[in-house]
Design a protein around this motif. Structure first.
Motif, mmCIF file in Angstrom:
data_model
loop_
_atom_site.group_PDB
_atom_site.id
_atom_site.type_symbol
_atom_site.label_atom_id
_atom_site.label_comp_id
_atom_site.label_asym_id
_atom_site.label_seq_id
_atom_site.Cartn_x
_atom_site.Cartn_y
_atom_site.Cartn_z
ATOM 1 N N SER A 1 64.498 48.254 79.955
ATOM 2 C CA SER A 1 63.527 49.337 79.837
ATOM 3 C C SER A 1 63.220 49.639 78.371
ATOM 4 C CB SER A 1 64.078 50.594 80.521
ATOM 5 O OG SER A 1 63.226 51.701 80.289
ATOM 6 N N GLU A 2 64.257 49.629 77.526
ATOM 7 C CA GLU A 2 64.077 49.983 76.116
ATOM 8 C C GLU A 2 63.330 48.908 75.332
ATOM 9 O OE1 GLU A 2 67.987 52.886 75.498
ATOM 10 O OE2 GLU A 2 68.032 50.816 74.791
ATOM 11 N N LEU A 3 63.598 47.648 75.665
ATOM 12 C CA LEU A 3 62.944 46.562 74.926
ATOM 13 C C LEU A 3 61.678 46.050 75.614
ATOM 14 C CD1 LEU A 3 65.994 44.410 73.701
ATOM 15 C CD2 LEU A 3 64.713 46.164 72.465
ATOM 16 N N GLY A 4 61.504 46.416 76.888
ATOM 17 C CA GLY A 4 60.358 45.917 77.653
ATOM 18 C C GLY A 4 59.021 46.278 77.040
ATOM 19 N N ASN A 5 58.886 47.528 76.565
ATOM 20 C CA ASN A 5 57.612 47.951 75.979
ATOM 21 C C ASN A 5 57.298 47.161 74.713
ATOM 22 O OD1 ASN A 5 56.976 49.871 77.922
ATOM 23 N ND2 ASN A 5 58.165 51.485 76.899
ATOM 24 N N PHE A 6 58.333 46.928 73.907
ATOM 25 C CA PHE A 6 58.122 46.130 72.701
ATOM 26 C C PHE A 6 57.622 44.729 73.053
ATOM 27 C CE2 PHE A 6 61.578 49.030 71.177
ATOM 28 C CZ PHE A 6 60.825 49.693 70.215
ATOM 29 N N GLU A 7 58.250 44.126 74.080
ATOM 30 C CA GLU A 7 57.892 42.758 74.453
ATOM 31 C C GLU A 7 56.479 42.696 75.023
ATOM 32 O OE1 GLU A 7 59.780 38.923 76.870
ATOM 33 O OE2 GLU A 7 60.757 40.885 76.980
ATOM 34 N N ARG A 8 56.139 43.675 75.851
ATOM 35 C CA ARG A 8 54.795 43.679 76.446
ATOM 36 C C ARG A 8 53.711 43.858 75.380
ATOM 37 N NH1 ARG A 8 57.720 46.093 80.681
ATOM 38 N NH2 ARG A 8 57.573 48.165 79.734
ATOM 39 N N ASN A 9 54.066 44.561 74.322
ATOM 40 C CA ASN A 9 53.100 44.794 73.245
ATOM 41 C C ASN A 9 53.203 43.743 72.136
ATOM 42 O OD1 ASN A 9 52.054 47.148 74.431
ATOM 43 N ND2 ASN A 9 53.712 48.399 73.569
ATOM 44 N N TYR A 10 54.045 42.724 72.363
ATOM 45 C CA TYR A 10 54.248 41.648 71.389
ATOM 46 C C TYR A 10 54.678 42.202 70.020
ATOM 47 C CZ TYR A 10 51.570 39.127 74.933
ATOM 48 O OH TYR A 10 51.122 38.599 76.121
ATOM 49 N N ASP A 11 55.489 43.260 70.053
ATOM 50 C CA ASP A 11 55.924 43.906 68.813
ATOM 51 C C ASP A 11 57.375 43.515 68.523
ATOM 52 O OD1 ASP A 11 56.155 45.417 66.570
ATOM 53 O OD2 ASP A 11 55.367 47.270 67.466
ATOM 54 N N TRP A 12 57.540 42.273 68.097
ATOM 55 C CA TRP A 12 58.885 41.744 67.837
ATOM 56 C C TRP A 12 59.579 42.482 66.690
ATOM 57 C CZ3 TRP A 12 62.851 39.036 69.533
ATOM 58 C CH2 TRP A 12 63.768 38.521 68.610
ATOM 59 N N ASP A 13 58.874 42.732 65.610
ATOM 60 C CA ASP A 13 59.488 43.362 64.444
ATOM 61 C C ASP A 13 60.028 44.753 64.772
ATOM 62 O OD1 ASP A 13 58.936 41.159 62.888
ATOM 63 O OD2 ASP A 13 57.036 41.957 62.135
ATOM 64 N N ALA A 14 59.283 45.518 65.550
ATOM 65 C CA ALA A 14 59.740 46.863 65.926
ATOM 66 C C ALA A 14 60.979 46.777 66.815
ATOM 67 C CB ALA A 14 58.618 47.616 66.634
ATOM 68 N N ALA A 15 61.011 45.774 67.710
ATOM 69 C CA ALA A 15 62.170 45.601 68.591
ATOM 70 C C ALA A 15 63.420 45.247 67.777
ATOM 71 C CB ALA A 15 61.884 44.516 69.621
ATOM 72 N N VAL A 16 63.234 44.391 66.775
ATOM 73 C CA VAL A 16 64.363 44.016 65.911
ATOM 74 C C VAL A 16 64.900 45.234 65.183
ATOM 75 C CG1 VAL A 16 64.976 42.739 63.817
ATOM 76 C CG2 VAL A 16 63.693 41.606 65.637
ATOM 77 N N GLN A 17 64.011 46.071 64.662
ATOM 78 C CA GLN A 17 64.449 47.285 63.970
ATOM 79 C C GLN A 17 65.177 48.229 64.914
ATOM 80 O OE1 GLN A 17 64.424 47.893 60.680
ATOM 81 N NE2 GLN A 17 63.709 45.752 60.600
#
Length: 465
Positions: A183-199
């Motif tokens: 749930s926490e990383l799903g939004n990042f992945e759907r938005n293709y926001d890898w850098d934000a997920a890493v942070q």
């Protein structure tokens, strides 16, 4: 045209550089140094004796080597000779449908000799070194229980390292934690926001997340699962190989003398739960690069090559570099090339095709270079010259498997140096240029360009209908 088969079977007799004679000699030193040298010899003798009298353990053969070195063929013939079964240690061969790019054994070869961990997953699924450890160890146990010989072969270094030495004892995430992480990383992945997920994961407690390859969502999720399960980052859990290597290094340092690494390793290998007989198959870097370049061309040729498999990955909704399968060398480049063709109306220029081919070949050569570097630091492997006749290599490994002395040594005629020492070869590598064997002239890629255009037309028709 089977250029790869013709090339890989042309055995070359490369110059052998014999091991240097001992640098030190007792007569050249003071009495103190002589006593230390004597102590050194006594310790080395003890290690050799321990190796030869070690308790009988079940044997597992491991054959690795850089891409294109011929390890699969060697493993197949060895399995026939030893009544063995093959366990694939290849991170791409686990996937169904990815046959050409992974150089997967043919159906007839799998009928000849049982193969394990091949075609066990859909490309949308992820596979890890930890999962391979569990699956590979279980397969080896089953093979041994049938009275046959396990032969583990592949070039995925981390798979083999964990298979031999063990995997870190990290906690397994509960279903609740897995859902929370998803749930926490799903939004990042759907938005293709890898850098934000890493942070996000870095702030949660694991700064090493920043060193992950881009879009490696599986490993990123696993890092967060470990943090949430234990309150600790993955680095807090010791890796068995690191402990093993550290003990070997510190043993020599603590004694204050230069003990041969082989002697210490013989002693430490007694701690492993199987008797691993490991070989690394390689050849001169120049010949290896030539073989890889031809091999890449061969994978592209024909209507059912790696481009066709990459087209299928796109058709089932996968994107390049989005998971384990689509990060694989060859598939990533092919998928990116096809997407670029789509953006140009389903057509490809000759220049675009040759750019894709060059990138595929370069990535494959770089991967082979990384494999050589990785296994150069793995002391358990005996390096063998892949350019020698197959029968000679087979006979040596066959006898090595049956050896009971614990003093295995590769004969000079088969030995392969771990390091490059030929100045001429080093100079040639600096100016290396690809020599193509299939796509020599521009007209040679016309069939591929037609395939790209026709394939795109069929996809459009399917969407419209």
């Amino acid at each position: 045209m089977n250029i790869i088969g013709r090339f890989s079977m042309s055995y070359l007799r490369l110059p052998y550089s014999p091991a240097q004679p001992p640098i030190l000699h007792p007569s050249a030193f003071s009495s103190l140094i002589r006593r230390r040298h004597c102590h050194r010899r006594q310790l080395f003798s003890t290690f050799q004796c321990s190796a030869s009298t070690k308790s009988k353990k079940e044997k597992i053969i491991v054959i690795s080597g850089p891409t294109g070195a011929g390890k699969s063929r060697l493993a197949l013939e060895l399995a026939k000779k030893l009544n063995g079964e093959i366990i694939s240690a290849d991170s791409v061969q686990v996937y169904q449908g990815l046959d050409v790019g992974s150089a997967k054994p043919s159906t007839s070869e799998r009928h000849e000799v049982p193969h394990h961990l091949v075609d066990i997953l859909h490309p949308a699924e992820d596979y890890s070194a930890g999962t391979f450890y569990d699956d590979g160890r279980q397969a080896a146990k089953d093979i041994l229980n049938r009275g046959r010989v396990p032969i583990v072969t592949g070039g995925t270094g981390l798979y083999l390292r964990w298979f031999i030495y063990g995997k870190p004892d990290v906690p397994k995430a509960t279903p609740e934690i897995s859902l929370e992480v998803e749930s926490e990383l799903g939004n990042f992945e759907r938005n293709y926001d890898w850098d934000a997920a890493v942070q996000f994961v870095t702030k949660a407690g694991d700064p090493t997340a920043q060193s992950l390859p881009a879009n490696d969502w599986y490993r990123l999720r696993r890092k967060l699962e470990i943090i949430k399960s234990s309150g600790l980052p993955p680095s807090a859990f010791p890796v068995p190989y690191d402990s093993f290597k550290g003990q070997v290094d510190s043993h020599s340092t603590d004694l204050g003398i230069d003990i041969p690494a082989d002697g210490i390793l013989d002693e430490k290998h007694k701690d492993l739960d199987y008797d691993f007989v490991c070989f690394f198959l390689s050849t001169s870097r120049l010949d290896l690069y030539r073989s890889i370049d031809f091999r890449c061309e061969d994978m592209i040729s024909g209507n059912n090559g790696i481009l066709s498999e990459a087209r299928w990955l796109l058709d089932i909704g996968l994107q390049p570099n989005s998971n384990s399968a689509t990060r694989a060398i060859g598939y990533r480049q092919a998928m990116e090339y096809l997407l670029n063709c789509e953006n140009q109306g389903g057509r490809s220029s000759t220049r675009d095709f040759y750019a894709f081919l060059s990138e595929f070949q370069k990535a494959s050569r770089n991967f082979a270079k990384r494999q050589l570097t990785w296994f150069r630091n793995e002391p358990i492997y005996h390096w063998i010259d892949a350019s020698r006749p197959l029968t000679e290599v087979l006979d040596f490994i066959y006898h090595a498997y049956h050896d009971q002395t614990g003093k295995l040594a590769v004969p000079r005629s088969l030995a392969m140096s771990k390091d490059m020492s030929d100045r001429r070869e080093i100079a040639q590598l600096k100016t290396y240029r690809t020599k193509r064997g299939v796509f020599v002239n521009q007209e040679d890629c016309s069939d591929i360009l037609d395939w790209v255009s026709n394939n795109q037309r069929r996809n459009i028709e399917l969407i419209v209908n």
